[in-house]
Design a protein around this motif. Structure first.
Motif, mmCIF file in Angstrom:
data_model
loop_
_atom_site.group_PDB
_atom_site.id
_atom_site.type_symbol
_atom_site.label_atom_id
_atom_site.label_comp_id
_atom_site.label_asym_id
_atom_site.label_seq_id
_atom_site.Cartn_x
_atom_site.Cartn_y
_atom_site.Cartn_z
ATOM 1 N N VAL A 62 0.846 -1.202 0.000
ATOM 2 C CA VAL A 62 0.000 0.000 0.000
ATOM 3 C C VAL A 62 0.874 1.241 0.000
ATOM 4 C CG1 VAL A 62 -1.608 1.353 1.418
ATOM 5 C CG2 VAL A 62 -2.031 -1.079 1.025
ATOM 6 N N GLU A 92 2.401 1.894 -3.389
ATOM 7 C CA GLU A 92 1.401 2.439 -4.310
ATOM 8 C C GLU A 92 1.183 3.935 -4.047
ATOM 9 O OE1 GLU A 92 -3.412 2.094 -5.220
ATOM 10 O OE2 GLU A 92 -2.532 0.975 -3.557
ATOM 11 N N LEU A 93 0.998 4.278 -2.789
ATOM 12 C CA LEU A 93 0.712 5.677 -2.448
ATOM 13 C C LEU A 93 1.928 6.575 -2.667
ATOM 14 C CD1 LEU A 93 -1.420 5.186 0.792
ATOM 15 C CD2 LEU A 93 -2.239 5.769 -1.505
ATOM 16 N N LYS A 139 -7.842 8.375 -1.749
ATOM 17 C CA LYS A 139 -7.309 7.019 -1.886
ATOM 18 C C LYS A 139 -6.505 6.630 -0.646
ATOM 19 C CE LYS A 139 -5.615 5.212 -5.762
ATOM 20 N NZ LYS A 139 -4.686 4.904 -6.876
ATOM 21 N N ARG A 169 -7.296 3.481 1.664
ATOM 22 C CA ARG A 169 -6.328 2.419 1.941
ATOM 23 C C ARG A 169 -6.168 2.217 3.445
ATOM 24 N NH1 ARG A 169 -7.546 1.528 -2.418
ATOM 25 N NH2 ARG A 169 -6.259 1.464 -4.283
ATOM 26 N N ASP A 170 -6.218 3.300 4.210
ATOM 27 C CA ASP A 170 -6.124 3.190 5.663
ATOM 28 C C ASP A 170 -7.316 2.394 6.209
ATOM 29 O OD1 ASP A 170 -4.905 3.861 8.235
ATOM 30 O OD2 ASP A 170 -6.663 5.125 8.533
ATOM 31 N N GLU A 227 -9.074 0.259 4.523
ATOM 32 C CA GLU A 227 -8.918 -1.109 4.035
ATOM 33 C C GLU A 227 -7.941 -1.898 4.896
ATOM 34 O OE1 GLU A 227 -9.882 -0.518 -0.737
ATOM 35 O OE2 GLU A 227 -7.816 -0.404 -0.051
ATOM 36 N N MET A 228 -6.851 -1.247 5.322
ATOM 37 C CA MET A 228 -5.887 -1.923 6.182
ATOM 38 C C MET A 228 -6.539 -2.288 7.512
ATOM 39 S SD MET A 228 -2.999 -2.443 4.672
ATOM 40 C CE MET A 228 -1.919 -2.774 6.062
ATOM 41 N N ARG A 283 -5.471 -7.742 1.096
ATOM 42 C CA ARG A 283 -6.099 -6.485 1.505
ATOM 43 C C ARG A 283 -7.565 -6.482 1.117
ATOM 44 N NH1 ARG A 283 -4.276 -2.531 -2.081
ATOM 45 N NH2 ARG A 283 -6.368 -2.095 -2.805
ATOM 46 N N HIS A 340 -10.863 -4.754 -0.204
ATOM 47 C CA HIS A 340 -11.075 -3.695 -1.193
ATOM 48 C C HIS A 340 -12.434 -3.071 -0.958
ATOM 49 C CE1 HIS A 340 -7.468 -4.547 -3.586
ATOM 50 N NE2 HIS A 340 -7.679 -5.797 -3.226
#
Length: 199
Positions: A73, A76-77, A120, A124-125, A127-128, A193, A195
């Motif tokens: 992640v 990606e970020l 995003k 992602r946070d 999602e984690m 992860r 989604h």
């Protein structure tokens, strides 16, 4: 009991991560003084759920897998943030050569990209967090029958959370038996992860 185990498992992975960091950063502490315990009280048992999860093979696996997913992640970020920063620097360098309308348009487009990036990163946070909660929920499902079996095998009448106690006689502690039982039941399982944008 399952929701308590999930919450405790989440705390265990967080605690294990923090403990590992502190252990590396802190100098060796002086040895604790020896304690003389009174006799073990029959029927009263003590368990550290955090210790059971953190010291189990599956608990360590979940922590390692969460770190791997977190690294993916972050990569990606970081790539996206670097691209936005590079575009901002390029636009700033062109400020003197662009007419005001073109500059404003490109600046607005760049701001849209930056806003999308922020959304995003927040996604992602979440999602984690969802991934960790789901993985530890699975561990909790496996842990529950192991705790019950250790409780019965040790002929417990009362089970206390060790982390809520100041000191307890280690002969009353069934954490080791729970770790052994959990290791025999599960060592790892596949997970990725979550989604949330596809939910």
């Amino acid at each position: 009991m399952t929701s308590l185990l999930v919450a405790t498992c989440v705390a265990a992975v967080s605690l294990a991560t923090a403990s590992a960091a502190l252990a590396q950063a802190a100098p060796a502490a002086a040895a604790a003084p020896t304690i003389s315990y009174g006799p073990a009280i029959p029927g009263i048992c003590v368990l550290s759920l955090e210790g059971a999860v953190g010291n189990s093979t599956v608990g360590k696996y979940v922590q390692t897998r969460m770190t791997q997913i977190g690294t993916q992640v972050q990569a990606e970020l970081t790539a996206e943030q670097t691209a936005i920063n590079s575009a901002a620097k390029a636009l700033d360098a062109q400020k003197g050569t662009l007419d005001q309308g073109s500059f404003d348009k490109q600046a607005a487009d760049l701001q849209l990209r930056a806003n999308a990036y922020q959304r995003k990163a927040q996604l992602r946070d979440r999602e984690m967090q969802a991934t960790q909660q789901k993985a530890l929920g699975r561990v909790s499902q496996e842990l529950d029958p192991v705790v019950r079996a250790a409780f019965q095998q040790s002929k417990c009448s009362l089970l206390l959370q060790r982390d809520a106690l100041v000191i307890a006689n280690p002969q009353m502690d069934i954490t080791g038996a729970v770790v052994t039982g959990l290791n025999a039941r599960i060592t790892q399982f596949a997970f990725d992860r979550e989604h949330l944008d596809q939910a």
